[in-house]
Motif scaffolding. Sequence first.
Motif, PDB file in Angstrom:
ATOM      1  N   ALA A  32       0.909  -1.555   0.027  1.00 35.19           N
ATOM      2  CA  ALA A  32      -0.454   0.251  -0.144  1.00 35.19           C
ATOM      3  C   ALA A  32       0.844   1.116   0.094  1.00 35.19           C
ATOM      4  O   ALA A  32       1.851   1.189   0.486  1.00 35.19           O
ATOM      5  CB  ALA A  32      -0.959   0.006   1.681  1.00 35.19           C
ATOM      6  N   VAL A  33       0.455   2.440  -0.423  1.00 33.75           N
ATOM      7  CA  VAL A  33       1.511   3.076  -0.923  1.00 33.75           C
ATOM      8  C   VAL A  33       0.020   4.970  -0.486  1.00 33.75           C
ATOM      9  O   VAL A  33      -0.699   4.863  -1.020  1.00 33.75           O
ATOM     10  CB  VAL A  33       1.749   3.584  -1.977  1.00 33.75           C
ATOM     11  N   HIS A  34       0.941   5.965  -0.164  1.00 32.42           N
ATOM     12  CA  HIS A  34      -0.111   7.178  -0.154  1.00 32.42           C
ATOM     13  C   HIS A  34       0.902   8.187  -0.770  1.00 32.42           C
ATOM     14  O   HIS A  34       1.799   8.268  -0.890  1.00 32.42           O
ATOM     15  CB  HIS A  34       0.053   7.771   1.137  1.00 32.42           C
ATOM     16  N   LEU A  35       0.016   8.829  -1.645  1.00 34.08           N
ATOM     17  CA  LEU A  35       0.291   9.942  -1.972  1.00 34.08           C
ATOM     18  C   LEU A  35      -0.652  11.081  -2.281  1.00 34.08           C
ATOM     19  O   LEU A  35      -1.834  11.231  -1.574  1.00 34.08           O
ATOM     20  CB  LEU A  35       0.228   9.950  -4.314  1.00 34.08           C
ATOM     21  N   ASP A  36       0.239  12.042  -1.988  1.00 33.13           N
ATOM     22  CA  ASP A  36      -0.609  13.997  -1.786  1.00 33.13           C
ATOM     23  C   ASP A  36      -1.704  14.163  -2.952  1.00 33.13           C
ATOM     24  O   ASP A  36      -0.782  13.316  -4.207  1.00 33.13           O
ATOM     25  CB  ASP A  36       0.332  14.821  -1.471  1.00 33.13           C
ATOM     26  N   GLY A  37      -2.339  15.060  -2.540  1.00 33.82           N
ATOM     27  CA  GLY A  37      -3.283  15.355  -3.781  1.00 33.82           C
ATOM     28  C   GLY A  37      -4.415  15.031  -3.890  1.00 33.82           C
ATOM     29  O   GLY A  37      -4.971  14.939  -3.428  1.00 33.82           O
ATOM     30  N   LEU A  38      -4.656  14.094  -5.014  1.00 34.11           N
ATOM     31  CA  LEU A  38      -5.652  13.236  -5.372  1.00 34.11           C
ATOM     32  C   LEU A  38      -6.313  12.492  -4.484  1.00 34.11           C
ATOM     33  O   LEU A  38      -5.082  11.471  -3.638  1.00 34.11           O
ATOM     34  CB  LEU A  38      -5.518  12.807  -6.983  1.00 34.11           C
ATOM     35  N   PRO A  39      -6.900  12.488  -4.007  1.00 38.16           N
ATOM     36  CA  PRO A  39      -7.712  11.800  -3.077  1.00 38.16           C
ATOM     37  C   PRO A  39      -7.193   9.994  -3.194  1.00 38.16           C
ATOM     38  O   PRO A  39      -7.992   9.559  -4.299  1.00 38.16           O
ATOM     39  CB  PRO A  39      -9.068  11.729  -2.328  1.00 38.16           C
TER      40      PRO A  39
ATOM     41  N   ARG B 124      -7.423   1.355   0.243  1.00 34.46           N
ATOM     42  CA  ARG B 124      -7.754   0.359   1.351  1.00 34.46           C
ATOM     43  C   ARG B 124      -7.081   0.974   2.810  1.00 34.46           C
ATOM     44  O   ARG B 124      -5.297   1.331   2.250  1.00 34.46           O
ATOM     45  CB  ARG B 124      -7.447  -0.950   1.571  1.00 34.46           C
ATOM     46  N   ALA B 125      -6.630   1.100   3.796  1.00 33.54           N
ATOM     47  CA  ALA B 125      -6.169   1.619   5.069  1.00 33.54           C
ATOM     48  C   ALA B 125      -5.738   2.626   5.011  1.00 33.54           C
ATOM     49  O   ALA B 125      -4.492   2.696   5.315  1.00 33.54           O
ATOM     50  CB  ALA B 125      -5.246   0.179   5.590  1.00 33.54           C
ATOM     51  N   GLY B 126      -6.372   3.881   4.176  1.00 37.97           N
ATOM     52  CA  GLY B 126      -5.727   5.363   4.025  1.00 37.97           C
ATOM     53  C   GLY B 126      -4.898   5.121   2.685  1.00 37.97           C
ATOM     54  O   GLY B 126      -4.184   5.796   2.346  1.00 37.97           O
ATOM     55  N   GLY B 127      -4.570   3.916   1.754  1.00 36.25           N
ATOM     56  CA  GLY B 127      -3.437   4.226   1.018  1.00 36.25           C
ATOM     57  C   GLY B 127      -3.987   2.876  -0.328  1.00 36.25           C
ATOM     58  O   GLY B 127      -5.195   2.438  -0.427  1.00 36.25           O
ATOM     59  N   LEU B 128      -3.814   3.145  -1.311  1.00 36.74           N
ATOM     60  CA  LEU B 128      -3.849   2.529  -3.035  1.00 36.74           C
ATOM     61  C   LEU B 128      -3.382   0.945  -2.487  1.00 36.74           C
ATOM     62  O   LEU B 128      -1.515   1.234  -2.370  1.00 36.74           O
ATOM     63  CB  LEU B 128      -3.042   3.552  -4.086  1.00 36.74           C
TER      64      LEU B 128
END
Length: 387
Positions: A332-339, A357-361
């Motif tokens: 899982a990864v998180h990126l700033d910007g687009l929800p 899922r779980a706050g990430g892609l």
Amino acid sequence: MTATSAATPLAREHFPAARRWSYLNHAGISPLPQPAVDAMHRRATEVSLDGEFTYPAHSAEIERVRASAARLMGVPSTDVAFVKNTTTGLGMVANGLDWSPGDRVVVPDLEFPSTLYPWLALADRGVRVDRVRPEGTGGKLTTAAFVDRIRAGQPPKLVVTSWVQFGRGWRVDLAELGRACREVGALLCVDVIQGLGVIPAELARWGVDFAMADGHKWLLGPEGCGVLYVRGSRLELLRPLEPGWNSVAHREEWDNLELVFDDTARRLEGGMPNVTGIAALGASIDLLHAAGIPAIWSHVDRLCELACSGLAAIGATVLSDRSPEGRSGIVAVHLDGLPIPLLAKQLQAEGIAVSARAGGLRISPHGYNNEHDIERLIDAVAKSTRA
């Protein structure tokens, strides 16, 4: 990165979805391989032509698939039952065990709902649920964390966990946890749906007492057809919840009304099995065995590393713990910007299947995915985050 035509452990031509998608969502619902579709069609066609006269051959095929599934789990075939899904298997354990007021269950917090709800539902029987808090952004669940909760009160009757956590992919060390459970006399129940079929399993050797998985994720099977493992020495601890003709030692002796349960896990199956579903599941498991789970795991792990490094290079934060002892086929990864949910939808529109899922892609490749699938993902994410 440059795409490669290198062979994959699972042949891409078996997966029609690969012609339409870069399908990186096997932690969700897997697309069926063509041999599984063919097996379902063949069994259904046989019944359409010959009705009940197909049953002997279909029954023999069910036993073949049972043995094949058992080999995948690292358990005896006599300890395996077919169930509708993971939730059914968990419910058979939760409602089949004999509970007393004050009994404890230890289970991780932030679990998949079906892996938590059956134990919470025992509150009216006086059962107490103690939760293990995951550590850090990767959701690490160390054996030490389990032991802390195990020792926080009287020894638990049962410790429950997912082998691989569904959100960020932490893999629990089942061998260590099994030893910790045996030290205090606790039973170990494991939801293995997010690991079975991609990571080598030796459930019997690891000391797991109960395990369950639906077929529709890493096993590449159909929805609504799964497996339940009950260690042979624990079978008498479970009260069969839906006894029927298929549960007894003398099945098919229709005039024999004695209730004598089969001495294998088959006693938990009750009535008519899902013939077409089991046939499809068996065809998919055959593909997994032919490729070899170690080869699939090595390939998937490499694709996950490529995804992590490529996405980190364009500014993503890797949320999953990628340490050797905790990594799985889920990242899982998180990126700033687009929800993240909107990003997942945009990727879907471009033919790339992932999930939020779980706050990430969440990205979960399988043995037929290749480097090009990962490249497409990274390029599409970069384009979306630039827009």
